[in-house]
Design a protein around this motif. Structure first.
Motif, PDB file in Angstrom:
ATOM      1  N   MET A   1     -12.096  97.878 -55.521  1.00  0.00           N
ATOM      2  CA  MET A   1     -10.681  98.318 -54.946  1.00  0.00           C
ATOM      3  C   MET A   1     -10.005  96.760 -54.591  1.00  0.00           C
ATOM      4  SD  MET A   1      -9.733 101.147 -52.525  1.00  0.00           S
ATOM      5  CE  MET A   1     -11.118 102.031 -52.047  1.00  0.00           C
ATOM      6  N   ARG A   2      -8.843  96.513 -54.714  1.00  0.00           N
ATOM      7  CA  ARG A   2      -8.180  95.355 -54.421  1.00  0.00           C
ATOM      8  C   ARG A   2      -7.922  95.486 -53.072  1.00  0.00           C
ATOM      9  NH1 ARG A   2      -3.750  96.840 -57.116  1.00  0.00           N
ATOM     10  NH2 ARG A   2      -2.339  95.738 -55.849  1.00  0.00           N
ATOM     11  N   PRO A   3      -7.965  94.476 -52.128  1.00  0.00           N
ATOM     12  CA  PRO A   3      -7.774  94.338 -50.812  1.00  0.00           C
ATOM     13  C   PRO A   3      -6.511  95.136 -50.143  1.00  0.00           C
ATOM     14  CG  PRO A   3      -8.301  92.274 -51.216  1.00  0.00           C
ATOM     15  CD  PRO A   3      -7.959  92.902 -52.691  1.00  0.00           C
ATOM     16  N   GLU A   4      -5.345  95.012 -50.867  1.00  0.00           N
ATOM     17  CA  GLU A   4      -4.057  95.647 -50.589  1.00  0.00           C
ATOM     18  C   GLU A   4      -4.285  97.273 -50.484  1.00  0.00           C
ATOM     19  OE1 GLU A   4      -4.044  93.125 -52.787  1.00  0.00           O
ATOM     20  OE2 GLU A   4      -2.808  91.639 -52.086  1.00  0.00           O
ATOM     21  N   GLU A   5      -5.095  97.452 -51.656  1.00  0.00           N
ATOM     22  CA  GLU A   5      -5.375  99.227 -51.898  1.00  0.00           C
ATOM     23  C   GLU A   5      -6.063  99.688 -50.373  1.00  0.00           C
ATOM     24  OE1 GLU A   5      -5.861  99.553 -56.624  1.00  0.00           O
ATOM     25  OE2 GLU A   5      -7.478  99.053 -55.232  1.00  0.00           O
ATOM     26  N   ASN A   6      -7.019  98.973 -50.025  1.00  0.00           N
ATOM     27  CA  ASN A   6      -7.665  99.479 -48.486  1.00  0.00           C
ATOM     28  C   ASN A   6      -6.673  99.404 -47.374  1.00  0.00           C
ATOM     29  OD1 ASN A   6     -10.488  99.903 -49.415  1.00  0.00           O
ATOM     30  ND2 ASN A   6     -10.763  97.799 -49.372  1.00  0.00           N
ATOM     31  N   ILE A   7      -5.916  98.337 -47.383  1.00  0.00           N
ATOM     32  CA  ILE A   7      -4.821  98.236 -46.353  1.00  0.00           C
ATOM     33  C   ILE A   7      -3.792  99.191 -46.273  1.00  0.00           C
ATOM     34  CG2 ILE A   7      -2.795  96.697 -45.376  1.00  0.00           C
ATOM     35  CD1 ILE A   7      -4.439  94.359 -46.597  1.00  0.00           C
ATOM     36  N   GLN A   8      -3.516  99.672 -47.617  1.00  0.00           N
ATOM     37  CA  GLN A   8      -2.472 100.780 -47.957  1.00  0.00           C
ATOM     38  C   GLN A   8      -3.011 102.171 -47.544  1.00  0.00           C
ATOM     39  OE1 GLN A   8       0.025 100.619 -51.145  1.00  0.00           O
ATOM     40  NE2 GLN A   8       0.487 102.824 -51.282  1.00  0.00           N
ATOM     41  N   ILE A   9      -4.353 102.350 -47.818  1.00  0.00           N
ATOM     42  CA  ILE A   9      -4.876 103.718 -47.448  1.00  0.00           C
ATOM     43  C   ILE A   9      -5.048 103.658 -45.973  1.00  0.00           C
ATOM     44  CG2 ILE A   9      -7.301 104.702 -47.274  1.00  0.00           C
ATOM     45  CD1 ILE A   9      -7.566 103.637 -50.330  1.00  0.00           C
ATOM     46  N   GLY A  10      -5.018 102.761 -45.174  1.00  0.00           N
ATOM     47  CA  GLY A  10      -5.367 102.654 -43.630  1.00  0.00           C
ATOM     48  C   GLY A  10      -3.742 102.905 -43.330  1.00  0.00           C
ATOM     49  N   ILE A  11      -2.595 102.365 -43.854  1.00  0.00           N
ATOM     50  CA  ILE A  11      -1.278 102.640 -43.327  1.00  0.00           C
ATOM     51  C   ILE A  11      -0.964 104.223 -43.687  1.00  0.00           C
ATOM     52  CG2 ILE A  11       1.009 102.119 -44.034  1.00  0.00           C
ATOM     53  CD1 ILE A  11      -0.019  99.392 -44.413  1.00  0.00           C
ATOM     54  N   VAL A  12      -1.387 104.435 -45.013  1.00  0.00           N
ATOM     55  CA  VAL A  12      -1.084 105.953 -45.220  1.00  0.00           C
ATOM     56  C   VAL A  12      -1.971 106.929 -44.023  1.00  0.00           C
ATOM     57  CG1 VAL A  12      -1.445 107.825 -46.709  1.00  0.00           C
ATOM     58  CG2 VAL A  12      -0.459 105.643 -47.436  1.00  0.00           C
ATOM     59  N   GLU A  13      -3.115 106.558 -43.718  1.00  0.00           N
ATOM     60  CA  GLU A  13      -3.779 107.437 -42.779  1.00  0.00           C
ATOM     61  C   GLU A  13      -3.030 107.239 -41.276  1.00  0.00           C
ATOM     62  OE1 GLU A  13      -7.820 105.830 -42.863  1.00  0.00           O
ATOM     63  OE2 GLU A  13      -8.241 106.985 -44.556  1.00  0.00           O
ATOM     64  N   ALA A  14      -2.732 106.087 -40.947  1.00  0.00           N
ATOM     65  CA  ALA A  14      -1.865 105.917 -39.626  1.00  0.00           C
ATOM     66  C   ALA A  14      -0.558 106.574 -39.723  1.00  0.00           C
ATOM     67  CB  ALA A  14      -1.672 104.486 -39.236  1.00  0.00           C
ATOM     68  N   LEU A  15       0.297 106.532 -40.788  1.00  0.00           N
ATOM     69  CA  LEU A  15       1.582 107.275 -40.937  1.00  0.00           C
ATOM     70  C   LEU A  15       1.247 108.964 -40.684  1.00  0.00           C
ATOM     71  CD1 LEU A  15       3.356 105.218 -43.422  1.00  0.00           C
ATOM     72  CD2 LEU A  15       3.921 105.558 -41.311  1.00  0.00           C
ATOM     73  N   SER A  16       0.224 109.265 -41.557  1.00  0.00           N
ATOM     74  CA  SER A  16      -0.037 110.877 -41.431  1.00  0.00           C
ATOM     75  C   SER A  16      -0.274 111.067 -40.282  1.00  0.00           C
ATOM     76  CB  SER A  16      -1.182 111.223 -42.388  1.00  0.00           C
ATOM     77  OG  SER A  16      -1.166 110.564 -43.694  1.00  0.00           O
ATOM     78  N   ILE A  17      -1.300 110.670 -39.294  1.00  0.00           N
ATOM     79  CA  ILE A  17      -1.517 110.870 -37.938  1.00  0.00           C
ATOM     80  C   ILE A  17      -0.095 110.850 -37.010  1.00  0.00           C
ATOM     81  CG2 ILE A  17      -2.798 110.327 -35.783  1.00  0.00           C
ATOM     82  CD1 ILE A  17      -4.666 109.216 -37.741  1.00  0.00           C
ATOM     83  N   LEU A  18       0.449 109.825 -37.132  1.00  0.00           N
ATOM     84  CA  LEU A  18       1.800 109.728 -36.589  1.00  0.00           C
ATOM     85  C   LEU A  18       2.650 111.001 -36.706  1.00  0.00           C
ATOM     86  CD1 LEU A  18       2.787 105.876 -36.853  1.00  0.00           C
ATOM     87  CD2 LEU A  18       2.224 107.186 -34.734  1.00  0.00           C
TER      88      LEU A  18
END
Length: 97
Positions: A1-18
């Motif tokens: 995985m590219r680094p941006e993919e891991n970052i985006q997954i984290g952002i999506v997880e945070a947005l989902s929780i919010l």
């Protein structure tokens, strides 16, 4: 995985929780704009005719160079998010978008 993919997954997880924790009238819609397919045709490997064919189809379907990674819609406003690693930078097309 590219680094941006891991970052985006984290952002999506945070947005989902919010979004789950938000009051019903304050929830938002967000989604990924899958421009990654473009990378397969212009990435580091030599593009094949199959890559160019897929890219042509994606362009006909509305693929736009520079489109952001995520789009967030909240109370009539749209927010665009481009995800980059520490080493990444925006392309000319992303800056223009």
């Amino acid at each position: 995985m590219r680094p941006e993919e891991n970052i985006q997954i984290g952002i999506v997880e945070a947005l989902s929780i919010l979004n789950v924790r938000a009051e019903p009238g304050n929830r938002f819609l967000f989604f990924s704009i899958p421009n990654e397919g473009y990378l397969s045709a212009v990435g580091s490997k030599k593009p094949t005719s199959k890559d160019y064919a897929r890219l042509t189809i994606m362009r006909k379907m509305g693929l736009v160079k520079g489109a952001p990674d995520l789009l967030i819609l909240h109370k009539g406003r749209a927010y665009c998010m481009e995800v980059k690693s520490e080493k990444g930078g925006q392309t000319k097309e992303q800056w223009r978008f």
